[in-house]
Design an enzyme around this catalytic site. Structure first.
Site, PDB file in Angstrom:
ATOM      1  N   TYR A 197      73.215  68.267  45.291  1.00 29.46           N
ATOM      2  CA  TYR A 197      72.196  67.635  44.496  1.00 29.46           C
ATOM      3  C   TYR A 197      70.875  68.019  45.348  1.00 29.46           C
ATOM      4  O   TYR A 197      71.197  68.484  46.509  1.00 29.46           O
ATOM      5  CB  TYR A 197      72.386  66.226  44.226  1.00 29.46           C
ATOM      6  CG  TYR A 197      72.100  65.264  45.524  1.00 29.46           C
ATOM      7  CD1 TYR A 197      73.306  65.336  46.462  1.00 29.46           C
ATOM      8  CD2 TYR A 197      70.857  64.662  45.757  1.00 29.46           C
ATOM      9  CE1 TYR A 197      73.056  64.436  47.530  1.00 29.46           C
ATOM     10  CE2 TYR A 197      70.886  63.823  46.960  1.00 29.46           C
ATOM     11  CZ  TYR A 197      71.789  63.697  47.896  1.00 29.46           C
ATOM     12  OH  TYR A 197      71.806  63.083  48.847  1.00 29.46           O
ATOM     13  N   ARG A 246      68.131  75.376  49.309  1.00 33.80           N
ATOM     14  CA  ARG A 246      69.082  74.581  49.920  1.00 33.80           C
ATOM     15  C   ARG A 246      70.194  74.303  48.873  1.00 33.80           C
ATOM     16  O   ARG A 246      71.251  74.113  49.128  1.00 33.80           O
ATOM     17  CB  ARG A 246      68.633  73.279  50.441  1.00 33.80           C
ATOM     18  CG  ARG A 246      69.698  72.530  51.204  1.00 33.80           C
ATOM     19  CD  ARG A 246      69.140  71.387  52.125  1.00 33.80           C
ATOM     20  NE  ARG A 246      68.635  70.189  51.418  1.00 33.80           N
ATOM     21  CZ  ARG A 246      67.788  69.236  51.767  1.00 33.80           C
ATOM     22  NH1 ARG A 246      67.637  69.039  52.964  1.00 33.80           N
ATOM     23  NH2 ARG A 246      67.328  68.210  50.909  1.00 33.80           N
ATOM     24  N   LYS A 304      74.714  69.324  50.929  1.00 39.86           N
ATOM     25  CA  LYS A 304      74.287  68.184  50.308  1.00 39.86           C
ATOM     26  C   LYS A 304      75.075  67.869  49.099  1.00 39.86           C
ATOM     27  O   LYS A 304      74.722  68.261  47.932  1.00 39.86           O
ATOM     28  CB  LYS A 304      72.900  68.393  49.865  1.00 39.86           C
ATOM     29  CG  LYS A 304      72.096  67.053  49.598  1.00 39.86           C
ATOM     30  CD  LYS A 304      70.557  67.436  49.762  1.00 39.86           C
ATOM     31  CE  LYS A 304      69.576  66.142  49.210  1.00 39.86           C
ATOM     32  NZ  LYS A 304      69.775  65.223  49.965  1.00 39.86           N
ATOM     33  N   GLU A 346      72.324  60.851  62.234  1.00 35.39           N
ATOM     34  CA  GLU A 346      71.174  60.964  61.196  1.00 35.39           C
ATOM     35  C   GLU A 346      71.293  59.406  60.536  1.00 35.39           C
ATOM     36  O   GLU A 346      72.099  58.518  61.051  1.00 35.39           O
ATOM     37  CB  GLU A 346      71.200  61.862  60.180  1.00 35.39           C
ATOM     38  CG  GLU A 346      72.458  61.945  59.345  1.00 35.39           C
ATOM     39  CD  GLU A 346      72.381  63.046  58.243  1.00 35.39           C
ATOM     40  OE1 GLU A 346      71.161  63.784  57.943  1.00 35.39           O
ATOM     41  OE2 GLU A 346      73.418  63.625  57.838  1.00 35.39           O
ATOM     42  N   LEU A 379      72.369  66.585  57.781  1.00 41.39           N
ATOM     43  CA  LEU A 379      71.865  67.300  56.790  1.00 41.39           C
ATOM     44  C   LEU A 379      70.344  67.877  57.473  1.00 41.39           C
ATOM     45  O   LEU A 379      69.839  66.963  57.854  1.00 41.39           O
ATOM     46  CB  LEU A 379      71.767  66.631  55.340  1.00 41.39           C
ATOM     47  CG  LEU A 379      70.783  67.425  54.113  1.00 41.39           C
ATOM     48  CD1 LEU A 379      72.046  68.211  53.708  1.00 41.39           C
ATOM     49  CD2 LEU A 379      70.214  66.502  53.431  1.00 41.39           C
TER      50      LEU A 379
END
Ligand code: PDD
Length: 279
Positions: free
Chosen positions: A33, A52, A143, A175, A199
């Site tokens: 996504y 991406r 992702k 992250e 990511l």
């Protein structure tokens, strides 16, 4: 204006849209996504998000059901259907629709999109975070729709009245649940390297660009929770929340010691967005 949904060519009010039970997103989270804000009908950093998405899909051997140019047209069509200027556009591609069986099925992938009105966050707000062990898998550079550890970490943060959960693997900061995290120390920006543990955010790349304009050195290297707590500034970035200054971690005051640099970065990140979406 209400939100709009799209699934494989069909549009409708978002709350009324349905997808098949046998879409592999439903029972495997087998898809990828993207999400990005739109302003004045302009989709921010669209090329980077499309690139991406195709990269994420390629990692999983999912064939996006259209070429990049056609996808771009479909996304722009969604935005044109809205009569409000500020929105978030989300889209996902799942591997396909088939009875539950682990091997890849025959047939085409499914495209789903949704666009919802959005109020941009107040970036002058200082936020509090918690830390959490990063229990995600080892493909965080893709992702994918598999977000349960992130959902659990975010919920833990919200239950403690916090904005985000800063994740770490055995002390090494990776992250946050839905954003990247960075620190400023002695005038340098330090950010976890773009390996399989994070990511590589598009807002992160915008931040690095702004650092370049401001003459702030960017160091991509691993750092731990102790270094985070001793940083001059701590902040998060993501496409939809832009940049947020963190001034408390696990209830302990942290960061907040290099206001001038942080504010220049914040203004740079926001200014870049405004410039790209002004008409
Ligand atoms: N999340 N890291 C994680 C785990 C994320 O989920 C996100 C984005 C980011 C920031 O990426 P970008 O700068 O490209 O938005 C980093 C989106 C916003 C979401 O899941 O809603």
């Amino acid at each position: 204006m209400q939100a709009i949904g799209y699934y494989n060519g069909e549009y409708g009010p978002l709350e009324e849209m349905k997808i098949p039970m046998l879409d592999r997103a439903v029972y495997y989270g087998d898809g990828v996504y993207e999400a990005t804000p739109t302003r004045n009908g302009i989709i921010y950093a669209l090329d980077a998000h499309i690139d991406r998405l195709y990269r994420s899909a390629a990692y999983l051997s999912i064939t996006v059901p259209m070429d990049k140019q056609t996808l771009e047209c479909e996304l722009k069509r969604m935005v044109a259907l809205m009569d409000t200027g500020d929105n978030v556009l989300y889209w996902q591609v799942s591997r396909g629709t088939a009875r539950r069986a682990h091997p890849f099925p025959e047939g085409h992938a499914n495209l789903m999109m949704m666009i919802t009105p959005y109020t941009f966050p107040d970036l002058s707000e200082q936020v509090r975070c918690i830390t959490r062990e990063d229990t995600r898998f080892l493909h965080c550079n893709i992702k994918t729709l598999n977000l349960i550890p992130s959902v659990m970490a975010m919920q833990a943060a919200r239950e403690r009245g916090c904005y985000e959960a800063i994740l770490h693997r055995n002390g090494r900061v990776t992250e946050c649940s839905k954003s990247n995290v960075h620190i400023l120390k002695d005038g340098c920006l330090i950010s976890a390297p773009a390996d399989n543990l994070i990511l590589a955010g598009i807002a992160r790349s915008h931040l690095f660009e702004v650092c370049g304009h401001l003459g702030i050195q960017v160091v991509e290297r691993a750092y731990d929770v102790r270094e985070l707590m001793e940083a001059d500034e701590i902040f998060t970035t993501s496409s939809t929340s832009f940049i947020h200054r963190v001034t408390s971690v696990d209830g302990i005051a942290a960061g907040g010691r290099d206001s001038a640099r942080f504010e220049a970065l914040r203004d740079g990140v926001w200014g870049r967005f405004v410039k790209a979406t002004d008409i």
